[in-house]
Write an enzyme that holds these catalytic residues in place. Structure first.
Site, PDB file in Angstrom:
ATOM      1  N   ASP A 100     -19.375  -6.025   5.197  1.00 57.43           N
ATOM      2  CA  ASP A 100     -19.438  -5.011   4.408  1.00 57.43           C
ATOM      3  C   ASP A 100     -20.685  -4.425   4.116  1.00 57.43           C
ATOM      4  OD1 ASP A 100     -18.394  -2.868   2.814  1.00 57.43           O
ATOM      5  OD2 ASP A 100     -16.941  -4.105   1.947  1.00 57.43           O
ATOM      6  N   GLU A 150     -13.554   1.640  -6.091  1.00 52.70           N
ATOM      7  CA  GLU A 150     -14.184   0.199  -5.878  1.00 52.70           C
ATOM      8  C   GLU A 150     -14.186  -0.408  -7.316  1.00 52.70           C
ATOM      9  OE1 GLU A 150     -17.089  -0.971  -2.801  1.00 52.70           O
ATOM     10  OE2 GLU A 150     -16.634   0.891  -1.815  1.00 52.70           O
TER      11      GLU A 150
HETATM   12  C1  BGC Z   1     -22.226   4.158  -0.523  1.00 51.48           C
HETATM   13  C2  BGC Z   1     -20.535   3.549  -0.216  1.00 51.48           C
HETATM   14  C3  BGC Z   1     -20.917   2.358  -0.282  1.00 51.48           C
HETATM   15  C4  BGC Z   1     -21.339   1.680  -1.567  1.00 51.48           C
HETATM   16  C5  BGC Z   1     -21.712   0.341  -1.848  1.00 51.48           C
HETATM   17  C6  BGC Z   1     -22.681   3.801  -1.754  1.00 51.48           C
HETATM   18  O1  BGC Z   1     -23.762   4.225  -2.195  1.00 51.48           O
HETATM   19  O2  BGC Z   1     -21.937   5.708  -0.522  1.00 51.48           O
HETATM   20  O3  BGC Z   1     -20.244   4.071   1.126  1.00 51.48           O
HETATM   21  O4  BGC Z   1     -19.183   1.617  -0.142  1.00 51.48           O
HETATM   22  O5  BGC Z   1     -22.679   2.356  -1.916  1.00 51.48           O
HETATM   23  O6  BGC Z   1     -21.884  -0.237  -2.881  1.00 51.48           O
HETATM   24  C1  BGC Z   2     -16.553  -0.802   0.915  1.00 47.81           C
HETATM   25  C2  BGC Z   2     -16.128  -0.721   2.241  1.00 47.81           C
HETATM   26  C3  BGC Z   2     -16.506   0.667   3.110  1.00 47.81           C
HETATM   27  C4  BGC Z   2     -18.013   0.446   3.115  1.00 47.81           C
HETATM   28  C5  BGC Z   2     -18.592   1.669   3.872  1.00 47.81           C
HETATM   29  C6  BGC Z   2     -18.215  -0.709   1.030  1.00 47.81           C
HETATM   30  O1  BGC Z   2     -18.565  -0.539  -0.403  1.00 47.81           O
HETATM   31  O2  BGC Z   2     -16.310  -1.923   0.266  1.00 47.81           O
HETATM   32  O3  BGC Z   2     -14.517  -0.597   2.209  1.00 47.81           O
HETATM   33  O4  BGC Z   2     -16.277   0.487   4.375  1.00 47.81           O
HETATM   34  O5  BGC Z   2     -18.498   0.309   1.726  1.00 47.81           O
HETATM   35  O6  BGC Z   2     -18.859   2.663   3.044  1.00 47.81           O
END
Ligand code: BGC
Ligand code: BGC
Length: 598
Positions: free
Chosen positions: A296, A490
């Site tokens: 991830d 999230e």
């Molecule tokens: C991104 C997300 C990612 C996240 C992780 C964001 O800045 O746009 O895609 O899941 O950071 O912490």
């Molecule tokens: C998320 C994932 C996601 C990734 C890319 C992460 O923060 O947990 O589910 O696929 O970002 O955006």
């Protein structure tokens, strides 16, 4: 090119590996996010994959601009000595949701309520077509999480609290992405690679155990300091872990899953990104997974936060094949190269990782279709695709209450509509829409519920977001109050208190006083505590996070479509009935049980 047999794939991989330098191999294992890497570095570093994170959009954000962006990266990859195409990856978790103008479907919790694998398969198909149009070949979906605690900010990304339903719908979704129906599977140019995530136990973490790292503060700000559950510890025994959380993976693997994403969470005190037993022994050796494992976002950094080199070694040795770096790809490449030179990561492990990545690229026939299909651009957000989403919306609605024949609405009664969400596409879509966190307002084209009600009614439809309607004259026949959780994704959506905000309770009461029949439509990523306002309403519709096609709600309200959705989670009456284990340990019956729906 003719269908490639498994033997051909194996011999091609063998040949390629024998020809590749260490740098070329490590490049295949590296996935930077698009804003961190200039296009030419895809060539210079032999990069194997690029991603857009949530909101990783081109400016302007249109399907054609998306295509131009991904093609530029792809062309850089095709210029390398070996010309191995990149896999461009995105989170198209409810349609191709970063793309302005794409069709946005209900989030998975709503599809769990619809409970129909055929419908979910069609959604996967439409999503794949819209992705291929923009040159994207890899979807970080479906989440086969089995959320056991609705306080989790990712509850809506999972189909259900029940592993059985998650497995069934996860397989259907994957089939829609990976199979165009002609038996060619992923070789068909209009398919995309799915990713089942987050392995393992992401939905089983304990409230209060959330991981927090210094970089979270930059992204999450204030919310970082709030106790939460996301990325926490799954404190369950192995039998439970397998029965609840592993079960959907076993089904999806049998159904052709070729990519798995590791979870930020931990089990038995070990971060999943470093969990050799679960990543390698269980998934690859015992379940026979021969595709590739991706980390991830910045996930390996959490293994040993003070020591990136050690984190890289532990992650790769544990079995990760590709790393979503996502920013400092040079740092990752250097660390891994040094690890191989020093013998801290065996050469065999690198060869195995690269073989797995190449195998999936070959199985997808990616070398013959690196650019997607421009001709599909006109189908992005087409009325045909939106019709599927509209149907999905109707099917996902769960009618929690209906007395005094409040529903269906007659098409001529006077209707008072209240709630900002009634006319707000952003609130209707929730997180992971245009932006990572989603956003309020007209962020992408679609139909709000208010627009659809006006379209569907011959009577008067009056709208006031705050529900301040004239207090003189007769009561209106109907009131429709639309309440909504603000968009989140999230850990930002972790929430100890599942109460409705007092303003929404007041709004319900205010409109109650002006109408004969009061209907509440709730947009939310999970059940909320609604006992009292529910008692005061005549009808209550759980609409989850429906997406761009609000007409699907109006269809059901007017009785043009039946209500058929069933709760994919128990709906608690009090917060002490959360998580599910508390409910099952006897905190009394929930307000409404799993499977309920009028
Ligand atoms: C991104 C997300 C990612 C996240 C992780 C964001 O800045 O746009 O895609 O899941 O950071 O912490
Ligand atoms: C998320 C994932 C996601 C990734 C890319 C992460 O923060 O947990 O589910 O696929 O970002 O955006």
């Amino acid at each position: 090119m003719a269908r490639m047999a498994a033997d051909d794939i194996d011999s091609r991989i063998k040949y390629m590996l024998s020809d590749m330098t260490l740098d070329e191999k490590i490049g295949q294992m590296t996935q930077p996010e698009k804003n961190s890497i200039p296009v030419e570095d895809v060539t210079n570093y032999h990069i194997g994959s690029v991603l857009s994170g949530g909101g990783g959009n081109p400016e302007p954000n249109s399907p054609a601009d998306w295509r131009a962006m991904t093609i530029a990266f792809q062309e850089a990859a095709l210029e390398t000595r070996l010309g191995i195409p990149i896999l461009y990856g995105v989170d198209a978790v409810h349609g191709h949701n970063n793309v302005r103008g794409a069709t946005i479907f209900p989030h998975n919790i709503g599809l769990g309520a619809a409970g129909d694998p055929h419908l979910v398969r069609r959604i996967g198909r439409v999503t794949a077509l819209e992705m291929v149009a923009t040159g994207v070949h890899w979807n970080f979906a479906p989440a086969v999480s089995v959320p056991q605690d609705i306080r989790w900010g990712r509850t809506y990304e999972g189909f259900s609290q029940e592993p059985e339903l998650v497995g069934e719908l996860g397989v259907a979704y994957l089939d829609g992405l990976q199979n165009a129906g002609d038996g060619r599977g992923l070789r068909h140019p209009h398919t995309v690679l799915g990713s089942i995530k987050h392995y393992l136990g992401d939905g089983g973490t304990t409230w209060g155990s959330a991981s927090r790292f210094p970089w979270h503060e930059e992204i999450w700000g204030e919310r970082t300091r709030i106790t939460g559950i996301d990325q926490g510890l799954s404190e369950v025994d192995e039998t439970t872990l397998r029965r609840v959380h592993l079960a959907p993976y076993e089904r999806a693997l049998r159904a052709g899953a070729r990519n798995v994403m590791a979870s930020y969470s931990s089990w038995n005190g070990i971060k999943m990104h470093a969990h050799r037993y679960l990543l390698t022994e269980v998934l690859k050796e015992s379940l026979g997974f021969s595709g590739f494992l991706v980390s991830d976002w910045k996930g390996i950094d959490q293994i040993d936060p003070g020591d990136y080199y050690a984190s890289v070694c532990r992650a790769i040795n544990a079995g990760l094949d590709m790393v979503m770096v996502p920013f400092d790809y040079r740092g990752f490449i250097q660390a891994l190269a040094r690890a191989v030179e020093r013998g801290d990561v065996p050469q065999d492990r690198i060869d195995d990782a690269v073989a797995r990545i190449l195998r999936v690229k070959l199985e997808m026939n990616l070398f013959e279709r690196p650019l997607g299909d421009e001709a599909l651009l006109e189908r992005v957000g087409s009325s045909e695709h939106r019709a599927v989403a509209r149907e999905a919306v109707s099917r996902s609605l769960v009618l929690l209450k209906n007395v005094h024949q409040a529903l269906p609405l007659a098409d001529h009664g006077r209707i008072l509509v209240a709630g900002e969400a009634a006319d707000d596409i952003g609130l209707q879509c929730g997180g992971w829409t245009i932006e990572w966190m989603g956003a309020r307002g007209p962020i992408t084209p679609g139909t709000t519920l208010l627009e659809a009600l006006r379209e569907g009614s011959t009577g008067d439809v009056e709208y006031d977001p705050a529900g301040r309607f004239s207090e003189s004259g007769d009561l209106a026949e109907y009131g429709i109050v639309v309440i909504a959780e603000p968009p989140y994704a999230e850990g930002v959506g972790d929430r100890a208190d599942l109460q409705l905000p007092p303003e929404e309770v007041d709004l319900v009461e205010r409109v109650r006083a002006r109408v004969r029949k009061l209907i509440v439509v709730q947009y939310s990523g999970r059940p909320l505590l609604i006992n009292e306002p529910l008692a005061h309403a005549d009808a209550w519709v759980a609409a989850w996070l429906p997406g761009t096609e609000g007409a699907g709600i109006a269809d059901a309200l007017f009785g043009l479509k039946p209500f058929t959705g069933k709760l994919s989670h128990d709906w608690p009456r009090a917060v002490d009935q959360v998580p599910l284990s508390a409910l099952r340990n006897g905190t009394g019956p929930p307000l409404l049980p799993f499977g309920f729906g009028i």
